[in-house]
Scaffold this active site. Structure first.
Site, PDB file in Angstrom:
ATOM      1  N   ASN A 172      47.851  45.658  53.425  1.00  0.00           N
ATOM      2  CA  ASN A 172      48.354  44.995  52.223  1.00  0.00           C
ATOM      3  C   ASN A 172      49.057  46.014  51.339  1.00  0.00           C
ATOM      4  O   ASN A 172      48.557  47.123  51.127  1.00  0.00           O
ATOM      5  CB  ASN A 172      47.202  44.354  51.443  1.00  0.00           C
ATOM      6  N   TYR A 176      50.194  47.886  41.466  1.00  0.00           N
ATOM      7  CA  TYR A 176      49.210  47.809  40.399  1.00  0.00           C
ATOM      8  C   TYR A 176      49.359  49.043  39.513  1.00  0.00           C
ATOM      9  O   TYR A 176      49.451  50.160  40.017  1.00  0.00           O
ATOM     10  CB  TYR A 176      47.784  47.761  40.969  1.00  0.00           C
ATOM     11  N   ARG A 177      49.356  48.845  38.225  1.00  0.00           N
ATOM     12  CA  ARG A 177      49.525  49.992  37.339  1.00  0.00           C
ATOM     13  C   ARG A 177      48.287  50.889  37.407  1.00  0.00           C
ATOM     14  O   ARG A 177      47.166  50.420  37.632  1.00  0.00           O
ATOM     15  CB  ARG A 177      49.807  49.533  35.911  1.00  0.00           C
ATOM     16  N   TRP A 190      43.803  46.293  39.200  1.00  0.00           N
ATOM     17  CA  TRP A 190      44.242  45.139  39.992  1.00  0.00           C
ATOM     18  C   TRP A 190      43.410  43.920  39.613  1.00  0.00           C
ATOM     19  O   TRP A 190      42.219  44.000  39.368  1.00  0.00           O
ATOM     20  CB  TRP A 190      44.158  45.420  41.483  1.00  0.00           C
ATOM     21  N   LEU A 191      44.060  42.780  39.532  1.00  0.00           N
ATOM     22  CA  LEU A 191      43.372  41.543  39.203  1.00  0.00           C
ATOM     23  C   LEU A 191      42.649  41.024  40.436  1.00  0.00           C
ATOM     24  O   LEU A 191      43.042  41.293  41.570  1.00  0.00           O
ATOM     25  CB  LEU A 191      44.363  40.508  38.681  1.00  0.00           C
ATOM     26  N   ARG A 194      44.406  39.517  43.580  1.00  0.00           N
ATOM     27  CA  ARG A 194      45.450  40.267  44.263  1.00  0.00           C
ATOM     28  C   ARG A 194      44.922  40.850  45.568  1.00  0.00           C
ATOM     29  O   ARG A 194      43.726  41.098  45.740  1.00  0.00           O
ATOM     30  CB  ARG A 194      45.988  41.384  43.359  1.00  0.00           C
ATOM     31  N   GLY A 195      45.853  41.109  46.507  1.00  0.00           N
ATOM     32  CA  GLY A 195      45.470  41.524  47.850  1.00  0.00           C
ATOM     33  C   GLY A 195      44.618  42.774  47.894  1.00  0.00           C
ATOM     34  O   GLY A 195      43.628  42.852  48.635  1.00  0.00           O
ATOM     35  N   GLU A 238      53.644  43.097  54.346  1.00  0.00           N
ATOM     36  CA  GLU A 238      54.842  43.512  53.621  1.00  0.00           C
ATOM     37  C   GLU A 238      55.721  44.417  54.476  1.00  0.00           C
ATOM     38  O   GLU A 238      56.957  44.381  54.367  1.00  0.00           O
ATOM     39  CB  GLU A 238      54.451  44.217  52.325  1.00  0.00           C
ATOM     40  N   ASP A 287      52.681  45.878  27.617  1.00  0.00           N
ATOM     41  CA  ASP A 287      52.929  45.209  28.894  1.00  0.00           C
ATOM     42  C   ASP A 287      54.129  44.282  28.817  1.00  0.00           C
ATOM     43  O   ASP A 287      54.811  44.203  27.808  1.00  0.00           O
ATOM     44  CB  ASP A 287      51.674  44.448  29.334  1.00  0.00           C
TER      45      ASP A 287
END
Length: 489
Positions: A172, A176-177, A190-191, A194-195, A238, A287
């Site tokens: 994956n 992500y910041r 990462w939320l 998310r992968g 990806e 943001d």
């Protein structure tokens, strides 16, 4: 044109006047953001800061600062061509068996593209020309931008985070910041949906005592970068999609310290791990909403190795109130979404995410209405069909005589075809972006759908209005004599 690496893309941009080299000393602390923001707001070029204050590595900003450069990065001539890319993704998401020999022949170009999907693993790669390990690792030697004066620390923004779940073959890639908190420490924000976060959660459940391996690539080729922000099917990696964009297989190399494969042509790669029990308080940061976000605990990424090209470029960006680079990406990728949505909902004529809506928070959809209640079905479809729209707060549905991309047209439809009590659909306790402080609970809030379509029998008891139209013969006659009237346009 297809690009094997970032350098080839930059060369072409420079030839087209789409890249500006800045030789003057510029500080990564606030100054680069100010220059990049002014440039992007005017549709200006990508910027290569060759002399960042206090650093030896140049900084690349605004790479995808116009929709046209996004299309170029995807190997397309213009943004309209991205619709064809969306059709390919729709095909890959739900391939249809050929109805006969003629249909099979028609599908051959799509299946031929699929042959470019597997990655090509190299034994040696440019991204590992320089290797820094263990105590020599020092992230403070990288020109990591400090974007806004209220930001707590420098922030890695364009890193492609590469992870793999314990039960998955595919890798994956996600963006992500990452907050800099030490010479070898970053906070991985990462939320949960998310992968990368899902891979991490599966790893924790399967390996309660083993650190989670992570690699982060900076400055990959444009196809690989853009693959990480494109709505590809969950079953497609990806890297595979980047191969489709590029027209040849993505070249990767195994990380030095773990088994994760990284883009072979990347400028810089950070390798390391996440300790399952180590977290740190992240933020606040300015943001894409135009505000500073709340602080929250996220996993800590410990960097054990830095590999890079001998003359590496650090790829960066900033996020703020639109227009910014994420908003531009959203505007371009809007064209990719349309065929994917149309395959599931053929009645959709157009779909638009206004950049002012912070990339995804508001969507305008136009449809060929076929029955009473049709608009509400489309609202529900937008919220549920693609994971990318689970955070879209407002969906406005109009008839196909309305231009979804013209606010004057949309507002006219809302104010003349919509009754607030009848045509507003409110849904409570739905997933919402954690950065959306307007929601009453972090990560949980409401959504609104607005039906701005003409109402059918069953939706209203009144006689519906007939729109005013012009006489085409008169329009033609006035067109013919217009210049002679001497009235300025």
């Amino acid at each position: 044109m297809k690009y094997k690496n970032l350098r080839e893309f930059l060369d072409l941009l420079e030839q087209k006047g789409e890249l500006k080299r800045i030789t003057q000393e510029i500080d990564p602390y606030l100054e680069m953001t100010e220059i990049a923001d002014r440039t992007l707001s005017k549709g200006g070029p990508a910027l290569l800061f060759e002399n960042p204050k206090g650093y030896k590595i140049p900084v690349l900003c605004n790479l995808f600062g116009t929709p046209e450069r996004v299309a170029m990065g995807m190997g397309q001539e213009d943004t309209k061509a991205l619709r064809e890319l969306g059709k390919l993704l729709a095909f890959l998401k739900e391939p249809e068996p050929p109805k006969g020999f003629k249909d099979l022949i028609g599908q051959l170009p799509q299946w031929k593209q699929v042959l470019n999907m597997p990655s090509k693993v190299l034994n040696k790669a440019d991204c590992q020309q320089v290797v820094i390990s263990d105590d020599d690792v020092d992230l403070y030697q990288l020109p990591i931008m400090h974007c806004w004066q209220g930001d707590v620390a420098p922030l890695v923004t364009w890193g492609l985070t590469i992870t793999q779940g314990p039960y998955k073959k595919r890798l994956n890639l996600g963006i992500y910041r990452q907050q800099l908190i030490g010479k070898n420490k970053l906070i991985m924000r990462w939320l949960s949906h998310r992968g990368g976060a899902l891979d991490f959660q599966e790893w924790k459940e399967a390996n309660s005592d083993k650190p989670f391996p992570v690699s982060v690539a900076l400055g990959a080729d444009p196809a690989t970068i853009l693959a990480a922000v494109t709505p590809i099917p969950d079953t497609l990696s990806e890297y595979a999609f980047a191969g489709l964009l590029r027209g040849h297989k993505t070249e990767v190399v195994k990380s030095i310290s773990n088994d994760l494969e990284v883009p072979a042509s990347a400028e810089i790669v950070l390798e390391g791990y996440i300790d399952l029990n180590e977290t740190a308080l992240e933020g606040p940061y300015g943001d894409h909403t135009g505000y500073y976000n709340e602080q929250e605990y996220f996993p800590v990424f410990t960097v054990t190795h830095i590999t890079m090209r001998k003359d590496a470029i650090y790829h960066s960006t900033y996020t703020g109130r639109p227009p910014d680079e994420p908003a531009v990406l959203g505007e371009a990728l809007n064209e990719v979404f349309i065929p994917i949505l149309q395959k599931q909902f053929p009645e959709i004529v157009d779909f638009y995410l206004p950049p002012e809506g912070c990339s995804y928070r508001l969507a305008v959809v136009t449809i060929k209405k076929q029955y009473a209640g049709h608009a509400k079905r489309v609202m529900m479809g937008v919220w549920s069909f693609l994971r990318q729209f689970m955070y879209t707060k407002f969906v406005i549905v109009c008839d196909d005589d309305v231009n979804a991309r013209d606010w004057k047209d949309v507002i006219w439809a809302i104010t003349t075809r919509c009754d607030p009590a009848r045509d507003a659909t409110l849904i409570e306790n739905t997933p919402i972006d954690y950065l959306d402080f307007a929601s009453p609970i972090a990560g949980l809030g409401s959504k609104m759908g607005i039906d701005a379509t003409n109402k059918w029998a069953g939706e209203t008891q009144r006689e519906w209005g007939t729109p005013i139209t012009k006489n085409p013969d008169v329009v033609k006659r006035v067109d013919e004599i217009w210049e002679s009237l001497g009235i300025e346009d």
